[in-house]
Motif scaffolding. Sequence first.
Motif, short mmCIF file in Angstrom:
data_model
loop_
_atom_site.label_atom_id
_atom_site.label_comp_id
_atom_site.label_asym_id
_atom_site.label_seq_id
_atom_site.Cartn_x
_atom_site.Cartn_y
_atom_site.Cartn_z
N TYR B 31 27.81 -16.42 -10.13
CA TYR B 31 26.78 -15.70 -10.91
C TYR B 31 26.96 -15.86 -12.42
CZ TYR B 31 25.24 -12.95 -6.80
OH TYR B 31 24.75 -12.53 -5.60
N SER B 32 28.24 -15.91 -12.85
CA SER B 32 28.48 -16.04 -14.29
C SER B 32 29.86 -16.67 -14.51
CB SER B 32 28.42 -14.67 -14.99
OG SER B 32 28.49 -14.84 -16.39
N ASP B 33 30.20 -16.94 -15.79
CA ASP B 33 31.52 -17.50 -16.09
C ASP B 33 32.47 -16.40 -16.54
OD1 ASP B 33 30.84 -16.92 -18.72
OD2 ASP B 33 30.52 -19.00 -19.31
N TRP B 34 33.60 -16.75 -17.17
CA TRP B 34 34.60 -15.75 -17.55
C TRP B 34 34.09 -14.73 -18.57
CZ3 TRP B 34 40.35 -17.83 -18.00
CH2 TRP B 34 40.84 -18.02 -16.70
N THR B 35 32.99 -15.04 -19.25
CA THR B 35 32.46 -14.06 -20.21
C THR B 35 31.71 -12.95 -19.49
OG1 THR B 35 30.33 -15.22 -20.40
CG2 THR B 35 32.06 -15.85 -21.95
N GLY B 36 31.31 -13.20 -18.22
CA GLY B 36 30.50 -12.22 -17.50
C GLY B 36 29.08 -12.12 -18.03
N HIS B 37 28.68 -13.08 -18.84
CA HIS B 37 27.37 -13.03 -19.49
C HIS B 37 26.23 -13.18 -18.46
CE1 HIS B 37 24.42 -13.66 -22.68
NE2 HIS B 37 23.98 -14.70 -21.99
N ALA B 38 25.23 -12.34 -18.57
CA ALA B 38 23.96 -12.43 -17.84
C ALA B 38 24.10 -12.91 -16.40
CB ALA B 38 23.01 -13.36 -18.60
N PRO B 39 24.89 -12.22 -15.58
CA PRO B 39 25.10 -12.71 -14.21
C PRO B 39 23.79 -12.73 -13.42
CG PRO B 39 25.98 -10.48 -14.48
CD PRO B 39 25.58 -10.95 -15.84
N THR B 327 47.44 -12.76 -27.44
CA THR B 327 46.01 -12.98 -27.19
C THR B 327 45.63 -12.67 -25.75
OG1 THR B 327 46.63 -15.29 -26.92
CG2 THR B 327 45.56 -14.68 -28.98
N GLY B 328 46.56 -12.91 -24.83
CA GLY B 328 46.30 -12.64 -23.42
C GLY B 328 46.09 -11.16 -23.15
N GLU B 329 46.61 -10.31 -24.05
CA GLU B 329 46.48 -8.86 -23.85
C GLU B 329 45.31 -8.27 -24.62
OE1 GLU B 329 49.97 -6.54 -23.53
OE2 GLU B 329 51.27 -8.29 -23.34
N PHE B 330 44.63 -9.08 -25.41
CA PHE B 330 43.49 -8.57 -26.17
C PHE B 330 42.51 -7.78 -25.30
CE2 PHE B 330 43.39 -11.61 -30.10
CZ PHE B 330 44.60 -11.10 -30.51
N PRO B 331 42.11 -8.35 -24.15
CA PRO B 331 41.10 -7.64 -23.34
C PRO B 331 41.59 -6.29 -22.82
CG PRO B 331 41.34 -9.92 -22.61
CD PRO B 331 42.46 -9.65 -23.54
N LEU B 332 42.91 -6.12 -22.70
CA LEU B 332 43.46 -4.88 -22.18
C LEU B 332 43.64 -3.83 -23.26
CD1 LEU B 332 46.29 -6.57 -20.06
CD2 LEU B 332 44.00 -5.87 -19.27
N ARG B 333 43.92 -4.27 -24.48
CA ARG B 333 44.34 -3.34 -25.53
C ARG B 333 43.30 -3.11 -26.62
NH1 ARG B 333 50.33 -2.58 -25.89
NH2 ARG B 333 51.29 -3.90 -24.31
N LYS B 335 38.78 -4.05 -27.74
CA LYS B 335 37.50 -4.59 -27.28
C LYS B 335 37.24 -5.85 -28.10
CE LYS B 335 33.92 -1.79 -26.67
NZ LYS B 335 33.04 -0.64 -27.09
N PRO B 336 37.83 -6.95 -27.66
CA PRO B 336 37.86 -8.14 -28.53
C PRO B 336 36.51 -8.86 -28.61
CG PRO B 336 38.84 -8.66 -26.42
CD PRO B 336 38.47 -7.20 -26.37
N LEU B 337 36.14 -9.20 -29.83
CA LEU B 337 35.03 -10.09 -30.07
C LEU B 337 35.68 -11.37 -30.62
CD1 LEU B 337 32.01 -10.67 -30.34
CD2 LEU B 337 31.99 -9.36 -32.45
N ASN B 338 35.77 -12.39 -29.75
CA ASN B 338 36.57 -13.58 -30.08
C ASN B 338 35.74 -14.67 -30.71
OD1 ASN B 338 39.02 -12.59 -28.96
ND2 ASN B 338 38.20 -13.00 -26.91
N PHE B 339 36.29 -15.33 -31.70
CA PHE B 339 35.64 -16.48 -32.32
C PHE B 339 36.52 -17.71 -32.18
CE2 PHE B 339 33.71 -12.83 -34.28
CZ PHE B 339 32.37 -13.19 -34.35
N ASP B 340 35.87 -18.80 -31.82
CA ASP B 340 36.55 -20.09 -31.68
C ASP B 340 35.86 -21.04 -32.64
OD1 ASP B 340 37.62 -22.55 -30.56
OD2 ASP B 340 35.71 -22.71 -29.47
N ASP B 384 38.13 -6.45 -33.41
CA ASP B 384 38.17 -5.40 -32.40
C ASP B 384 36.89 -4.56 -32.52
OD1 ASP B 384 38.69 -3.46 -30.58
OD2 ASP B 384 40.57 -2.74 -31.50
N SER B 385 36.01 -4.72 -31.54
CA SER B 385 34.72 -4.01 -31.61
C SER B 385 34.92 -2.49 -31.64
CB SER B 385 33.85 -4.33 -30.40
OG SER B 385 33.65 -5.70 -30.31
#
Lengths: 458, 458
Positions: B31-39, B327-333, B335-340, B384-385
């Motif tokens: 339904y969606s990728d790792w972002t969970g966007h618009a499943p 960085t692996g713990e960002f989603p747990l600790r 509300k990360p808004l990540n930029f690449d 951090d949102s």
Amino acid sequence: MNDLQQTLEQLRLALGDGAVVTGADISRRHYSDWTGHAPACPAALLLPRTTEQVASALRICSNAQQPVVPQGGMTGLAGGAVPRETDIALSLERLRGIEEIDPAAATISVWAGTTLQEIQQAALDAGFIFPLDLGARGSCQIGGNIATNAGGNAVIRYGMTRDLVLGLEVVLADGRVLNLLNKMIKNNCGYDLKQCFIGSEGTLGVITRAVLKLAPQPGETTTLLCALPDYASAVSLLRRVQRSVGTPQAYELMWQDFFRLGVSWLENPTAPMSLDHPLYVLLECASPRELLEQTLEEAFAVGEVVDAVLASSQTQARALWKIREATGEFPLRMKPLNFDISLPIGQIGDFAERCRQRLEQRWPGNHSVYFGHIGDSNLHLTVDSASLPEPAPILEVEELVYSAVGELGGSVSAEHGIGLLKRDFLHHSVSLEARQAMQQLKDCFDPKGILNPGKILG
Amino acid sequence: MNDLQQTLEQLRLALGDGAVVTGADISRRHYSDWTGHAPACPAALLLPRTTEQVASALRICSNAQQPVVPQGGMTGLAGGAVPRETDIALSLERLRGIEEIDPAAATISVWAGTTLQEIQQAALDAGFIFPLDLGARGSCQIGGNIATNAGGNAVIRYGMTRDLVLGLEVVLADGRVLNLLNKMIKNNCGYDLKQCFIGSEGTLGVITRAVLKLAPQPGETTTLLCALPDYASAVSLLRRVQRSVGTPQAYELMWQDFFRLGVSWLENPTAPMSLDHPLYVLLECASPRELLEQTLEEAFAVGEVVDAVLASSQTQARALWKIREATGEFPLRMKPLNFDISLPIGQIGDFAERCRQRLEQRWPGNHSVYFGHIGDSNLHLTVDSASLPEPAPILEVEELVYSAVGELGGSVSAEHGIGLLKRDFLHHSVSLEARQAMQQLKDCFDPKGILNPGKILG
């Protein structure tokens, strides 16, 4: 005024009189490339000074459906820049110079008409190297190097020209300018359009500017000549060296015939080792000498190497290279028919055997010699036409070699491109479906077919 | 029967019932990728087992003008594989496995649905490495890695996925199969068509097979953490290391805020050095330890490095990496808004300053952290949102960051691609003319627009 005259009139208005040369004023070096194939005086020679002028020129020619042949240093070996009498030649030689060196990014930004040697020198002056290197360095232009995806001496370590290009400015056939300049290693912003133009031999667009990667200056290099018992040892020695001291700067394999010829042509023809080994490899590494010596000992122990000379001075290193550089004397000492082909690395040894046998069977007593940048999958094979019946059956020899290449899944052009001279042999390496898709790409960027017509696809 | 039912009927006939899944039988991971966007649950999920089945499926969908979304491991971070309810998803997961390892050529030939980790393991077993590496290695598929030109941890040394691909098999939108498989480093046989499909995010063709480059196994690596006085030192230290011991395997720059966060999240939060330095770099080299120590001394002498810890064991090296892996713990600790993003290497320091200032000015007290693979021009910036006003002004933050990237000639996507999520920011990095040329390329290979519609170009 006929169509051509009208077009030339418009071009003079747009570029200025001095930038539109015709007739006897066109230097003969624009007639053909280093092969001397089918020389012709083009209908005109354009010498634009800016990207905008290149764009104007192409807009005018596109409107007039006038074929245009982009030209660089004319050092190509496939006829890719050779004009017909009805073509207009577009030389990039006045778009020349270094625009910027960015030491932090390790990039150099250059105009298409800059010679490779100027770029190499500018890189050195800034404390880097620009690792592309080939015999024509003094006269070839970077635009041509990129348009042909040139290979050369350092590919095993630094890759092909494609691997050194970070960004391009390209003018499309209809005069649109694409700014694809870029200094970043990582950049995934949609299709990487520059890839389409690299290696397209001026048939999809005209390259006007480029951003190139610089590399760190390597430390002192060590040069080593090894005698090998068989082809498999050449491959396993390469992998051993890569594991222990890193990828060499050069790994030049010479078959016995080649080596003997190279030694016999030296000013003082003293062989550095016995002439009776089946294969010799000349190897250059930028790594601590002791590490290389240790690797060499291991290679001796397992029988991969049966004799070796480690150069103890730059003079000795130069002397070893002299043997390999016999190729430079081919045109003086024989009537060379040169092949630039590639094969999966493991199959180069068998191919050389097979090819030699077939040539011998067909033309007993003919003379062919083999050497290769085998780490890059690249084999150069030269048949001395003087050893063939008169008139030399060139096409038949080419068909024999290229069909043998095709049988093993090899490439009829490793680094020189297709141009005119290999066009009729492309099918040995590229399927019908892929050639059709190439034609689609051509029609996409040059729907009127005005850019370098007849090259690559015919 | 409506059009879709007819198409599904034809697909079942061509691929077999088990290869055409619909409705509740479609696993949610499609339904969606790792972002969970618009499943969304696609109209059907195709599970072909062969290239011929992929070709049949695309032929049928092309005739029916039915949109198709190619899917790999669904680990993308740009929404590139996310289907709409009216799309048919085409998963490559059953085209799985290693076809051949050629140790002489140093190549591995694989099916598109093979996971990166399987390929890495097969390479190791054969005495090589496959150097592409990223966090999703266990579930991402090589077809997806190629289609997105994945980056990852080892780019500084081995390049992007593009640099590791020698050959491809691709099925075009109309079902034609392009055999572009190739084992040669040097191969200039006309246009290098495979380049068009690498990084095209499934919008130009479906990758079914690939030939990849293997690299020699590196020797033991040394891990080093250095404190640096300023950004310029981070660049000059990198160039110094490259000149003296060769390009490192990793060169991870952490700004002070990031480093403090990383240390504070350790199980035993003991800092390996003072937390007051402006910048820290984690460096990994496969070179003799003494050589690295000597280089480090030189760097100390000129003040490029002000403190350093050289890991004396694998355990200590792992502990240093733990800080970077915050960085692996960002989603747990948070509300990360990540930029690449990427920028010319020399400008990353200024960019980070400028960006932080602008964010602070707009949203006082917000929290952002910075780290980067700066040798690859790549900066990762996380806002951090939770530190922003509610509801978080995501689009406004994105516009602020991406327009700052555009001002410095940077790229809004370094390694994750454009997909859906960055489509509306592409103009900050790519000119109108270049986007138009991309659309031309799209129309060339997919004139009906059935492949992954809406991705990259919209």
